[in-house]
Design an enzyme around this catalytic site. Structure first.
Site, PDB file in Angstrom:
ATOM      1  N   HIS A  78      31.316  61.670  16.371  1.00  0.00           N
ATOM      2  CA  HIS A  78      31.334  62.337  17.347  1.00  0.00           C
ATOM      3  C   HIS A  78      30.907  63.838  16.854  1.00  0.00           C
ATOM      4  CE1 HIS A  78      35.312  60.012  18.679  1.00  0.00           C
ATOM      5  NE2 HIS A  78      34.148  59.308  19.112  1.00  0.00           N
ATOM      6  N   ALA A  89      34.593  57.836  12.796  1.00  0.00           N
ATOM      7  CA  ALA A  89      34.664  58.270  14.098  1.00  0.00           C
ATOM      8  C   ALA A  89      34.356  60.026  14.177  1.00  0.00           C
ATOM      9  CB  ALA A  89      35.868  58.166  14.872  1.00  0.00           C
ATOM     10  N   GLY A  92      28.908  51.786  19.642  1.00  0.00           N
ATOM     11  CA  GLY A  92      28.520  52.918  19.493  1.00  0.00           C
ATOM     12  C   GLY A  92      26.943  53.435  19.570  1.00  0.00           C
ATOM     13  N   PHE A 129      28.840  50.771  15.270  1.00  0.00           N
ATOM     14  CA  PHE A 129      29.366  50.963  14.132  1.00  0.00           C
ATOM     15  C   PHE A 129      29.192  49.800  13.037  1.00  0.00           C
ATOM     16  CE2 PHE A 129      33.388  53.385  15.828  1.00  0.00           C
ATOM     17  CZ  PHE A 129      33.023  54.390  14.864  1.00  0.00           C
ATOM     18  N   ASP A 183      35.100  54.138  21.905  1.00  0.00           N
ATOM     19  CA  ASP A 183      34.631  55.593  21.484  1.00  0.00           C
ATOM     20  C   ASP A 183      33.309  55.828  21.656  1.00  0.00           C
ATOM     21  OD1 ASP A 183      33.633  53.898  19.541  1.00  0.00           O
ATOM     22  OD2 ASP A 183      34.354  55.143  17.893  1.00  0.00           O
ATOM     23  N   TRP A 206      33.190  46.960  22.372  1.00  0.00           N
ATOM     24  CA  TRP A 206      34.549  46.954  21.871  1.00  0.00           C
ATOM     25  C   TRP A 206      35.534  46.180  21.949  1.00  0.00           C
ATOM     26  CZ3 TRP A 206      31.799  51.052  24.587  1.00  0.00           C
ATOM     27  CH2 TRP A 206      31.420  52.015  23.719  1.00  0.00           C
TER      28      TRP A 206
END
Length: 276
Positions: free
Chosen positions: A93, A89, A117, A68, A148, A140
């Site tokens: 995704h 997100a 990510g 990110f 994620d 994270w």
């Protein structure tokens, strides 16, 4: 697609291979909203491009991707920040889902650190290779964000439950050799050989029949969550679909012909099984 400052990725086509390159080296190839949307658009186009048989994801410069882009996070109240991450997100995704859905094999060519990510995106590719200087960090935990980018789906499937928990909870960095030992990557290459070896693998993938690769991807992805009966029934359906394709008729004719014995494109069962 050009690689100028107006774009956050470039797309190159060579020998049936499309390479999506993240082109934000000054930002460690962090995933901006623009980078994610451009990557998604590129995957949509490549899916329907019959001249492309394999897709490579890699980064420009010394980093694969830092995940990110935190510089895009707004300075407003918590609700605004939450809305921002919700949207990002969804973009992330959408890319992950497309990597799973596309029939063509995808290869993460990890040229340097894969963080957060960026790690998640590499896990979502069908295959992954890296340089001997690549590193892998969940990250994270260190920035206060829940994991994620499909990490909770792919990571335990790739490295196992215990290692996934250890890695996410301790947030330690894996080097290339340990990443290979854990199954995070399929191969580790020296930096000097990296580009040529990536090209070799990608061309080999591109030369194979896409429809069969798509069936393999579907079965491997779906089979792990099915019963044995369901899995084998779907395998039968895929076999029936594949033998109705012209590619099978061509290979069957090769198998039945004498030329098959000297063909590099077909398996010589006598050589494999010890027959005459």
């Amino acid at each position: 697609m050009s690689s100028n400052s107006d774009h956050h990725i470039s797309v190159e086509h060579t020998d049936g291979v499309a390479t999506i390159r993240f082109t934000r080296p000054s930002k460690h190839n962090a995933a901006s909203a623009q980078l994610l949307l451009e990557t998604l658009e590129a995957l949509y186009r490549l899916e329907s491009d019959d001249s492309v048989g394999a897709i490579v994801l890699t980064g420009e410069g010394a980093v694969f991707s830092a995940g990110f882009d935190l510089e895009e996070v707004p300075m407003g109240p918590a609700s605004e920040i939450q809305s921002h991450f919700r949207l990002k997100a969804l973009y992330y995704h959408a890319v992950i889902h497309m990597l799973a859905r596309i029939e063509k094999p995808t290869l993460a060519a990890i040229n340097g650190p894969a963080v957060g990510g960026g790690l998640g995106m590499s896990l979502a590719c069908d295959l992954a290779v890296c340089t001997d200087r690549a590193t892998f960090l969940p990250a994270w935990m260190s920035i206060g964000i829940a994991n994620d980018a499909s990490s909770s789906f792919y990571l335990p499937r790739i490295v196992g439950y215990r290692r996934a928990m250890e890695w996410l909870l301790t947030n330690r960095t894996l080097g290339a050799d340990e990443a290979y030992e854990w199954g995070v990557v399929n191969r580790v290459f020296s930096e000097a050989d990296f580009q040529s070896r990536v090209g070799e693998i990608a061309r080999q993938l591109a030369a194979a029949p896409t429809h069969l690769q798509g069936l393999v991807k579907n079965r491997i992805q779906e089979g792990s969550s099915e019963t044995l009966e369901s899995c084998t029934e779907h395998e039968v359906q895929n076999v029936i679909a594949s033998v109705g394709h012209p590619h099978f008729a061509e290979r069957l004719a090769m198998f039945r012909s004498k030329e098959m014995r000297s063909s590099a494109l077909a398996v010589d069962l006598d050589a494999v099984c010890g027959g005459r």
